[in-house]
Design an enzyme around this catalytic site. Structure first.
Site, PDB file in Angstrom:
ATOM      1  N   HIS A  74      14.424 -29.336  16.538  1.00 50.84           N
ATOM      2  CA  HIS A  74      15.739 -29.593  16.544  1.00 50.84           C
ATOM      3  C   HIS A  74      16.956 -30.937  16.023  1.00 50.84           C
ATOM      4  O   HIS A  74      16.914 -31.579  17.131  1.00 50.84           O
ATOM      5  CB  HIS A  74      16.700 -27.877  17.013  1.00 50.84           C
ATOM      6  CG  HIS A  74      17.564 -27.751  16.391  1.00 50.84           C
ATOM      7  ND1 HIS A  74      19.032 -28.128  15.889  1.00 50.84           N
ATOM      8  CD2 HIS A  74      18.331 -26.544  15.874  1.00 50.84           C
ATOM      9  CE1 HIS A  74      19.809 -27.786  14.886  1.00 50.84           C
ATOM     10  NE2 HIS A  74      18.945 -26.264  14.679  1.00 50.84           N
ATOM     11  N   GLU A 144      14.829 -28.471   7.607  1.00 51.00           N
ATOM     12  CA  GLU A 144      16.165 -27.758   7.511  1.00 51.00           C
ATOM     13  C   GLU A 144      16.993 -29.548   7.909  1.00 51.00           C
ATOM     14  O   GLU A 144      16.802 -30.381   8.774  1.00 51.00           O
ATOM     15  CB  GLU A 144      16.453 -27.565   9.063  1.00 51.00           C
ATOM     16  CG  GLU A 144      15.772 -28.419  10.603  1.00 51.00           C
ATOM     17  CD  GLU A 144      16.926 -28.272  12.008  1.00 51.00           C
ATOM     18  OE1 GLU A 144      17.156 -27.338  12.279  1.00 51.00           O
ATOM     19  OE2 GLU A 144      15.983 -28.875  12.772  1.00 51.00           O
TER      20      GLU A 144
END
Length: 232
Positions: A74, A144
């Site tokens: 992430h 992302e």
């Protein structure tokens, strides 16, 4: 509830596969409350077996808890904890070796996008994973863009499709056509009920990694967007 909560919605055989990713301490209770066709994911795990790594959550712990998924790479861990591409690749490989399914995150910062290096950045991140694994069967790639996470900004459908296309092309050129065709590539970055259908309609967008909207009623609309391609 703390904002640190994610959900994955992917389009799988034109059905929605939903994975809920609460903070680690809530995994067992969330798992016990979910309906059986929803799954759970940890938000991270450690890179190897054993050792004195106080405070870390090992992949073995997740397996023991019956947690099938884990999110790795992430952007917050890359930026705040300085996790390198190679470190993320090692984590993905180790988690897969224990039978976990991995949501592997890639994405560029605003500075990198504005400099025109988006494709180079996400390709390097993907390459670091590809160099460490032999099978992509249990990997979902989550694109992302860092500049769109929690900011209210969202990549346009065309911008998302462009990067997803390039990621799939990279997989085809460097791993194989079969892997490129079968690997789900999902989008994460201020996805909401208002933009999910248009994003979901893009040919290379296979679902979403949802943050803030997962805590709102509109999350139902995001799940339902899985039918967009089926009805097209």
């Amino acid at each position: 509830m703390h904002r640190n909560f994610d959900m994955m919605v992917t389009h799988f055989c034109f059905l929605a596969e939903v994975v809920v990713s609460p903070p680690f301490v809530f995994l067992p209770v969330v798992k016990s409350l979910l309906r059986p066709d929803f799954h759970v994911a940890a938000q991270n795990c450690w890179v190897r077996k054993g050792g004195a790594f106080t405070g870390e959550v090992s992949a073995e712990m997740l397996v023991n808890l019956g947690i099938p998924w884990v999110i790795l790479g992430h952007s917050e861990r890359r930026a705040l904890l300085n996790e390198s591409n190679e470190f993320v690749g090692d984590k993905v490989a180790y988690a897969l070796s224990l039978g976990l399914k991995v949501i592997a995150c890639v994405g560029e910062t605003l500075e990198q996008r504005e400099s025109g290096s988006t494709v180079a950045v996400v390709s390097a991140q993907t390459k670091a994973i590809a160099e460490k694994i032999s099978s992509w069967e249990n990997v979902v790639v989550a694109y992302e863009p860092v500049w769109a996470i929690g900011t209210g900004k969202v990549a346009t459908p065309a911008q998302a499709q462009e990067v997803h296309f390039e990621l799939r092309k990279w997989l085809k050129d460097n791993v194989g056509a079969e892997v490129a065709a079968s690997t789900r590539i999902i989008y994460g970055g201020s996805v909401n009920g208002g933009n999910c259908k248009e994003l979901a309609a893009q040919p290379d967008v296979d679902g979403f990694l949802v943050g803030g909207a997962s805590l709102k009623p509109e999350f139902i609309d995001i799940i339902k967007s899985a039918t967009v391609k089926k009805n097209a």
